[in-house]
Design a protein around this motif. Structure first.
Motif, mmCIF file in Angstrom:
data_model
loop_
_atom_site.group_PDB
_atom_site.id
_atom_site.type_symbol
_atom_site.label_atom_id
_atom_site.label_comp_id
_atom_site.label_asym_id
_atom_site.label_seq_id
_atom_site.Cartn_x
_atom_site.Cartn_y
_atom_site.Cartn_z
ATOM 1 N N ALA A 18 0.836 -1.192 0.000
ATOM 2 C CA ALA A 18 0.000 0.000 0.000
ATOM 3 C C ALA A 18 0.874 1.247 0.000
ATOM 4 C CB ALA A 18 -0.916 -0.009 1.219
ATOM 5 N N LEU A 19 1.886 1.222 0.868
ATOM 6 C CA LEU A 19 2.791 2.365 0.955
ATOM 7 C C LEU A 19 3.436 2.654 -0.395
ATOM 8 C CD1 LEU A 19 4.363 4.398 2.726
ATOM 9 C CD2 LEU A 19 6.027 2.595 3.143
ATOM 10 N N SER A 20 3.926 1.579 -1.057
ATOM 11 C CA SER A 20 4.617 1.788 -2.327
ATOM 12 C C SER A 20 3.656 2.315 -3.386
ATOM 13 C CB SER A 20 5.281 0.492 -2.801
ATOM 14 O OG SER A 20 4.303 -0.475 -3.104
ATOM 15 N N ILE A 21 2.421 1.783 -3.394
ATOM 16 C CA ILE A 21 1.455 2.238 -4.397
ATOM 17 C C ILE A 21 1.129 3.714 -4.178
ATOM 18 C CG2 ILE A 21 -0.936 1.990 -5.210
ATOM 19 C CD1 ILE A 21 -0.638 -1.020 -4.692
ATOM 20 N N ILE A 22 0.889 4.071 -2.911
ATOM 21 C CA ILE A 22 0.533 5.464 -2.616
ATOM 22 C C ILE A 22 1.649 6.413 -3.041
ATOM 23 C CG2 ILE A 22 0.165 7.104 -0.729
ATOM 24 C CD1 ILE A 22 -1.328 4.822 0.726
ATOM 25 N N VAL A 23 2.873 6.117 -2.589
ATOM 26 C CA VAL A 23 3.977 7.036 -2.882
ATOM 27 C C VAL A 23 4.292 7.047 -4.386
ATOM 28 C CG1 VAL A 23 6.390 7.569 -2.412
ATOM 29 C CG2 VAL A 23 4.919 6.798 -0.567
ATOM 30 N N PHE A 24 4.237 5.868 -5.011
ATOM 31 C CA PHE A 24 4.507 5.793 -6.446
ATOM 32 C C PHE A 24 3.519 6.661 -7.220
ATOM 33 C CE2 PHE A 24 4.835 3.932 -10.650
ATOM 34 C CZ PHE A 24 6.183 3.638 -10.745
ATOM 35 N N THR A 25 2.243 6.527 -6.879
ATOM 36 C CA THR A 25 1.215 7.307 -7.560
ATOM 37 C C THR A 25 1.409 8.799 -7.331
ATOM 38 O OG1 THR A 25 -0.235 5.464 -7.035
ATOM 39 C CG2 THR A 25 -1.270 7.432 -7.934
ATOM 40 N N LEU A 26 1.698 9.154 -6.062
ATOM 41 C CA LEU A 26 1.904 10.570 -5.746
ATOM 42 C C LEU A 26 3.041 11.153 -6.576
ATOM 43 C CD1 LEU A 26 1.558 10.562 -1.862
ATOM 44 C CD2 LEU A 26 0.142 11.848 -3.471
ATOM 45 N N LEU A 27 4.133 10.395 -6.669
ATOM 46 C CA LEU A 27 5.295 10.906 -7.397
ATOM 47 C C LEU A 27 4.975 11.133 -8.874
ATOM 48 C CD1 LEU A 27 8.152 8.805 -5.782
ATOM 49 C CD2 LEU A 27 7.840 11.274 -5.631
ATOM 50 N N GLY B 130 -14.605 5.401 13.180
ATOM 51 C CA GLY B 130 -14.605 4.699 14.451
ATOM 52 C C GLY B 130 -15.994 4.283 14.886
ATOM 53 N N SER B 131 -16.985 5.166 14.694
ATOM 54 C CA SER B 131 -18.322 4.822 15.158
ATOM 55 C C SER B 131 -18.965 3.780 14.257
ATOM 56 C CB SER B 131 -19.200 6.071 15.270
ATOM 57 O OG SER B 131 -19.130 6.829 14.099
ATOM 58 N N PRO B 137 -20.365 -4.340 14.356
ATOM 59 C CA PRO B 137 -19.287 -5.324 14.442
ATOM 60 C C PRO B 137 -19.433 -6.325 13.298
ATOM 61 C CG PRO B 137 -20.705 -5.387 16.397
ATOM 62 C CD PRO B 137 -21.391 -4.560 15.380
ATOM 63 N N GLY B 138 -18.381 -7.081 13.092
ATOM 64 C CA GLY B 138 -18.440 -8.038 11.989
ATOM 65 C C GLY B 138 -17.678 -7.510 10.803
ATOM 66 N N SER B 139 -18.244 -7.689 9.624
ATOM 67 C CA SER B 139 -17.462 -7.417 8.421
ATOM 68 C C SER B 139 -17.170 -5.924 8.261
ATOM 69 C CB SER B 139 -18.174 -7.964 7.189
ATOM 70 O OG SER B 139 -19.489 -7.454 7.137
ATOM 71 N N VAL B 140 -18.132 -5.054 8.630
ATOM 72 C CA VAL B 140 -17.894 -3.614 8.524
ATOM 73 C C VAL B 140 -16.711 -3.228 9.416
ATOM 74 C CG1 VAL B 140 -18.852 -1.321 8.909
ATOM 75 C CG2 VAL B 140 -20.317 -3.140 8.020
ATOM 76 N N ASP B 141 -16.800 -3.685 10.663
ATOM 77 C CA ASP B 141 -15.741 -3.400 11.631
ATOM 78 C C ASP B 141 -14.398 -3.918 11.122
ATOM 79 O OD1 ASP B 141 -14.374 -2.807 13.949
ATOM 80 O OD2 ASP B 141 -14.954 -4.675 14.921
ATOM 81 N N GLN B 142 -14.401 -5.173 10.693
ATOM 82 C CA GLN B 142 -13.170 -5.797 10.210
ATOM 83 C C GLN B 142 -12.538 -4.981 9.083
ATOM 84 O OE1 GLN B 142 -11.356 -8.817 10.728
ATOM 85 N NE2 GLN B 142 -12.295 -8.618 12.757
ATOM 86 N N ALA B 143 -13.377 -4.665 8.081
ATOM 87 C CA ALA B 143 -12.865 -3.957 6.907
ATOM 88 C C ALA B 143 -12.321 -2.584 7.302
ATOM 89 C CB ALA B 143 -13.971 -3.813 5.873
ATOM 90 N N ARG B 146 -9.071 -2.882 9.409
ATOM 91 C CA ARG B 146 -7.923 -3.244 8.572
ATOM 92 C C ARG B 146 -7.412 -1.999 7.845
ATOM 93 N NH1 ARG B 146 -6.942 -6.334 11.002
ATOM 94 N NH2 ARG B 146 -7.283 -8.572 11.130
ATOM 95 N N PHE B 147 -8.372 -1.248 7.297
ATOM 96 C CA PHE B 147 -8.034 -0.023 6.582
ATOM 97 C C PHE B 147 -7.312 0.952 7.516
ATOM 98 C CE2 PHE B 147 -9.495 4.219 4.923
ATOM 99 C CZ PHE B 147 -8.683 4.206 3.801
ATOM 100 N N THR B 148 -7.873 1.109 8.732
ATOM 101 C CA THR B 148 -7.272 2.031 9.699
ATOM 102 C C THR B 148 -5.857 1.580 10.077
ATOM 103 O OG1 THR B 148 -9.475 2.379 10.584
ATOM 104 C CG2 THR B 148 -7.656 3.197 11.894
ATOM 105 N N ASP B 149 -5.707 0.280 10.313
ATOM 106 C CA ASP B 149 -4.384 -0.245 10.670
ATOM 107 C C ASP B 149 -3.374 0.037 9.563
ATOM 108 O OD1 ASP B 149 -5.208 -1.110 13.063
ATOM 109 O OD2 ASP B 149 -5.453 -3.224 12.501
ATOM 110 N N LEU B 150 -3.848 -0.194 8.333
ATOM 111 C CA LEU B 150 -2.985 0.053 7.174
ATOM 112 C C LEU B 150 -2.548 1.510 7.157
ATOM 113 C CD1 LEU B 150 -2.273 -1.863 4.798
ATOM 114 C CD2 LEU B 150 -3.897 -0.561 3.447
ATOM 115 N N TRP B 151 -3.519 2.375 7.401
ATOM 116 C CA TRP B 151 -3.261 3.808 7.370
ATOM 117 C C TRP B 151 -2.284 4.205 8.476
ATOM 118 C CZ3 TRP B 151 -4.763 5.725 3.026
ATOM 119 C CH2 TRP B 151 -4.726 7.094 2.813
ATOM 120 N N LEU B 152 -2.509 3.611 9.667
ATOM 121 C CA LEU B 152 -1.624 3.912 10.787
ATOM 122 C C LEU B 152 -0.219 3.367 10.555
ATOM 123 C CD1 LEU B 152 -3.927 3.308 13.871
ATOM 124 C CD2 LEU B 152 -2.706 5.405 13.343
ATOM 125 N N GLY B 153 -0.131 2.351 9.703
ATOM 126 C CA GLY B 153 1.168 1.752 9.442
ATOM 127 C C GLY B 153 2.045 2.614 8.537
#
Lengths: 393, 324, 346
Positions: A18-27, B130-131, B137-143, B146-153
């Protein structure tokens, strides 16, 4: 545990993608894209044809990304100025396969060894071995060549990773070694003058941007100190003085410290404040716990109660903070390296961003991402080592 | 030893204690109370400071100040470059002969716009995600998680730097997004909503199991009413406190971007940009731009953090003064 | 007569708070013989646990302070001992078991580690010997597969099992006195009786005196020889089980007995409850502390604080002005002392 680590690795890989796609696209959004930018630079004229072919610069975005990704993970053994020309071949992949096998073996050993500490030690040994392999087996990846004509990106980045690692690791160590004892002491002497002072200082540190700290340290402790007293205690720029090779061992250590201290301190101060606050709160929780009362009722000496029973528990939550802190320290390194002229990937990153040097920016972003993912996994494992209640499944 | 048995066993401990005026909290509670009071006084002071700053920044054009981009000249037409603070030019001038005081006040605009806009953005988006995750809960929460975790990563600063660099060159964006503080505010807002989303989700997860929510549900209240009448008001205090702290960190990130040259582009004055310039000047002995711009930055963020801390205490009386 | 094992004289333990001084334990005196099983009964805030903490030396200034008094244990005044000397008594000669076994064990060390720590500390034995003693201690509290469970962490045990471990830990050094502070309150009813039985049998084997702190009169009836009833920081009545249950001399004790549910009682009694709440320990009422809730209170109760004095059966003591004139026995809900498990008021 093996399944757990595998799952964490998969999550990590998804994050990295995800990181690579985001940054690649931005660039790509910048100034008409890589090809247009390349044409602006007269020094790159001889390479345009080859680079366009090799990286598909005239292709649509998704094809370019795919080419980049394939090349990025492709190992090669030579890094001539054109970059690696060989695509992903089995012969070139052998060192990588060996490394993957080594990591798998490590994971298996960690999994099968009951004693967590021994497992962690094995992990550490392998980590060092892998680093050594990269150094001495001259494994490289096809990360392309700098669009600014600065040579192969692999060489460019890899020769600077060590400097950033030295800076970041020193900062982390400094923050941990000062912040944790500080927090513990504050908790033991709760509401004392020292505790109040620490709390206020931590608040101020939290609110101060890292570049203000770095500039203040640089100007006061290096420039002004020398101006006022004539003593040159610290240097304002670089990692070592010229002629480092000819110095005696002690001189080398002194020289290294004179360069390292201020930038490392700049990065460490804010983290240090964070650790001391967190450690204080976690220690207070433990000090009021029932099992500490049990330990007192057993007749244990106070020192033993604090060191054996309180500390071990109070340190557990810190591990999570360390894994969160890695991203912060890397961010701090980017800023600090620019201020102190530190020859690491942070400063390279700023330079590369300024000229939108695509391959360099992408490579460094990915290195940072990989570093964070690895540190998160290590922190998770460490958490399990420290807290027997944690089960990986 | 602080919590002795008293309030543990009786069925209605608080009631009984209140009725009898019984208190068994040890002396340290007094320290806690006074510390809290002091902290509140600090929070009040901080609020005052921030209000003053907002007013100052809003009425800046009405103040008797040199325009922030004007290069000052003396009577004989020589430019007033690197003038030390003196009456009339209280904060001195920079290397181009511009009034540092005026630049700091105008620079506050960029910082406050970025802080507030990013804060509002985070509050809205983080609460929404968040709300939704916490209530379904369930698939909405999961999805969503996951998205939030990805973003935080994502590594915040490296990505922010890329966007900050690219922003002015993105062809399809309107001019006010490319150049001004709003683009930076949006960028920071979209990179920092993750932690609030997690906090709100956790609040929702625990609140939706509470008796009063169950009761509302049993009474046939529609989801919207349950969320807006019963859950959200109870989740407000962490939202407010977290948002306040986001405002502070957004100001720091903006300053860092401007410091590195990837924030609000010059000649618009920004505190980060002034610190960068001031740092160079201070090495040559002209300390004032660095000191004043750095102080403005630290004082503002410190005030926001103190205010946030005071809010935390005020909104949650059961909490001790410990920060987590 | 031999010297008592424990002699508490005029113990006062106060806590300073922002509202004022809380007189948690306010001038209590009692004695315990070797091997005695004494129940300490009272409502929340009556000073039971603070008494125990004072004996253990676990009251920590500045939060709380033992203002006056003597705690003479086996001829030594514990309050005059140095911290080092106190440490050798704690866990070795006086052991304590706490209410919540789920949180009383350190989660990051194995059961064996925590058991052996006490043993090595107080018995001066080698690690290997300590291990043997620890295994035996676990066997004694009927934990199956003891030599393996030694290597387990607390979270791998159930609540009842953890309390057994706590008992093993408490008794591993064969202390002279075991203080059990509501040891079964956090456990479910079926485990409660087993644990109590086990603890008291093991204590009896070792000749260990037990101070059982509880608000459960049923538990006391089943397991103790003597009882002291505490109210608002003072002892209001003490005596043998029989004295207290069949011949209560203090209206508070009488009220407590009336509020017990009785499983063996076929007739449908209305459950009696003591109205009102305990007084503030900061502003204690003038005169008798129970007076505001006492249905028998007169003028003298309003003015003079009654002292604990011999009344009723030989050896029985109560702190009530009107013990002699009131025939509480006759007013009492009559019947046998039941082993009913019940909670007192509030």
């Amino acid at each position: 545990m093996l399944a757990y680590i595998t799952r964490r690795l998969v999550y990590g890989l998804v994050t990295l993608l995800a990181l690579s796609i985001i940054v690649f696209t931005l660039l790509q959004l910048s100034g008409g894209g890589p090809l247009d930018r390349l044409k602006l630079n007269p020094r790159m004229a001889p390479y345009i044809q080859a680079l366009t072919e090799q990286w598909g610069l005239d292709q649509p975005l998704y094809k370019q990304y795919w080419t980049w990704l394939r090349n990025y993970v492709s190992p090669c053994t030579s890094t001539d100025p054109q970059g690696c020309t060989s695509s992903f071949g089995l012969k070139n992949a052998i060192p990588i396969i060996m490394l993957v096998l080594a990591i798998a073996a490590t994971a298996f050993v960690v999994y099968s060894v009951k004693n967590h500490w021994r497992g962690a030690l094995v992990l550490l040994v392998w980590f060092v071995a892998i680093l050594f392999a990269f150094r001495n087996m001259s494994i490289a990846f096809n990360w392309g060549i700098s669009f600014q004509g600065a040579g192969p990106v692999w060489d460019l980045v890899f020769s600077r990773v060590g400097a950033t690692f030295r800076l970041g690791f020193t900062a982390l160590l400094l923050a941990l070694m000062v912040g944790i004892p500080l927090g513990i002491y504050q908790a033991i002497r709760q509401y004392s003058f020292f505790d109040q002072l620490g709390t206020t200082a931590a608040f101020v540190a939290f609110s101060t941007p890292i570049f203000v700290i770095a500039l203040a340290l640089q100007i006061l402790l290096a420039l002004k100190l020398e101006q006022w007293t004539g003593v040159k205690l610290f240097y304002v720029t670089g990692m070592n003085n010229p002629g480092y090779g000819e110095m005696s061992f002690l001189q080398q250590i002194a020289d290294t410290l004179q360069h390292l201290t201020l930038p490392a301190l700049s990065i460490a101060l804010i983290s240090l404040a964070g650790y001391s606050r967190f450690q204080r709160a976690s220690m207070l929780d433990v000090l009021h716990s029932d099992y500490l009362r049990t330990a007192k009722a057993k007749g244990l000496p106070r020192r033993r109660i604090i060191v054996k029973h309180a500390l071990r528990n109070a340190l557990i939550p810190i591990v999570t903070l360390v894994s969160l802190d890695v991203a912060f320290i890397i961010g701090g390194a980017i800023i600090t390296e620019s201020i102190f002229g530190w020859p690491g990937i942070g400063r390279l990153y700023i330079v590369a961003i300024g000229t939108v040097d695509y391959p360099v920016v992408m490579s460094i972003v990915m290195i940072i991402g990989i570093g964070i993912v690895i540190m998160n996994i290590v922190a998770d494992i460490l958490y399990g080592v420290m807290d027997p209640r944690v089960r990986y499944d | 030893m602080t919590d002795i048995e008293y309030n543990l066993e009786s069925e209605e401990p608080e009631l009984a204690l209140e009725a009898e005026g019984l208190s068994v909290e040890p002396i340290t509670q007094w320290d806690l109370f006074s510390a809290r009071l002091r902290r509140h006084r600090l929070a009040m002071l901080s609020a005052l400071f921030l209000a003053l700053l907002v007013v100052l920044v809003l009425i800046a054009p009405l103040l008797p100040l040199h325009p922030p981009t004007e290069r000052l000249l003396d009577e004989s037409g020589r430019s007033l470059v690197n003038i030390a603070p003196r009456p009339g030019l209280w904060f001195g001038t920079d290397e181009l002969g511009r009034d540092v005081l005026s630049r700091i006040i105008y620079g506050g605009r960029a910082s406050l716009i970025v802080g507030l806009t990013a804060g509002i953005l985070v509050a809205l988006f983080g609460t929404l995600v968040g709300s939704l995750a916490g209530y379904y809960p369930g698939s909405v929460d999961q999805a969503l998680m996951r998205f939030t975790d990805l973003w935080l990563g994502l590594p915040l600063l490296p990505v922010a730097i890329v966007v900050g660099r690219i922003l002015p060159e993105i062809a399809f964006l309107p001019g006010w997004l490319k150049q001004g503080p709003f683009g930076i505010a949006l960028l920071i807002g979209f990179l920092s909503w993750g932690s609030l989303a997690r906090i709100v989700r956790a609040e929702f997860l625990s609140l939706r199991e509470k008796e009063f929510v169950e009761a509302a549900r049993a009474a046939g209240a529609p989801d919207r009413r349950i969320v807006f009448r019963h859950i959200l008001p109870n989740a407000m205090s962490p939202i407010i406190v977290t948002t306040t702290l986001v405002v502070g960190s957004a100001i720091i990130i903006e300053a860092a971007l401007s410091f590195l040259g990837f924030g609000v582009p010059p000649p618009t004055p920004t505190w980060g940009g002034m610190v960068s310039e001031g740092g160079r000047l201070a090495a040559r002995g002209f300390w004032w731009e660095l000191v004043f711009s750095g102080a403005a930055l630290v004082a503002t963020v410190l005030a926001i953090n103190f205010f946030g801390d005071g809010l935390r205490d005020a909104l949650d009386p059961t909490q001790t003064i410990e920060r987590k | 007569m031999t010297e008592p094992l424990l002699k508490v004289e005029d113990l006062r333990t106060y806590f300073a708070t922002e509202e004022g001084v809380v007189r948690a334990v306010d001038g209590i005196s009692f004695e315990m013989r070797r091997g005695e099983r004494r129940g300490v009964v009272g409502e929340s805030g009556s000073g039971k646990s603070v008494t125990a903490m004072s004996i253990m030396g676990l009251i920590e200034p500045p939060a709380g302070d033992i203002v006056t008094g003597r705690i003479v244990f086996d001829g030594q005044n514990l309050l005059e001992l140095s911290e080092d000397e106190m440490q050798s008594i704690r866990g070795g000669r006086i052991a304590m078991i706490f209410q919540d076994p789920m949180t009383a064990l350190n989660p990051v060390y194995t059961i064996g580690d925590q058991l052996m720590e006490t043993i090595v500390l107080h018995q001066k034995v080698s690690k290997a010997e300590a291990r043997e003693i620890a295994i035996q201690a676990l066997r004694d509290v009927q934990i199956p597969n003891a030599e393996h469970r030694l290597n387990d962490y607390p979270h791998q045990f159930s609540g009842g099992m953890r309390q057994r471990v706590m008992i093993a830990m408490g008794l591993s050094c064969s202390p002279d006195l075991l203080i059990a502070d509501e040891p079964t309150t956090a456990l479910d009813v079926t485990t409660q009786a087993q644990i109590m039985d086990l603890m008291l049998h093991l204590a009896e084997d070792r000749g260990t005196a037990v101070m059982l702190i509880t608000h459960d009169l049923g538990v006391v009836a089943g397991f103790c020889d003597t009882v002291q009833v505490m109210y608002a920081g003072g002892i209001v009545e003490s005596g043998t089980i029989d004295d207290i249950y069949h011949n209560p001399q203090h209206p508070y004790t009488w009220g407590l007995l009336g509020s017990m549910t009785r499983l063996d009682d076929a007739t449908q009694h209305r459950l009696h409850s003591i109205s009102g709440a305990p007084p503030s320990l900061i502003k204690l009422p003038e005169g008798c502390r129970f007076r505001p809730r006492c249905q028998f209170a007169t003028d003298i109760c309003r003015q003079v604080l009654p002292v604990l004095r011999p009344v009723g059966n030989p050896g029985q003591m109560a702190a009530c002005h009107r013990s002699e004139e009131l025939d509480l026995k006759a007013l009492s809900v009559d019947g046998e002392v039941g082993a009913a498990a019940s909670e007192v008021t509030s």
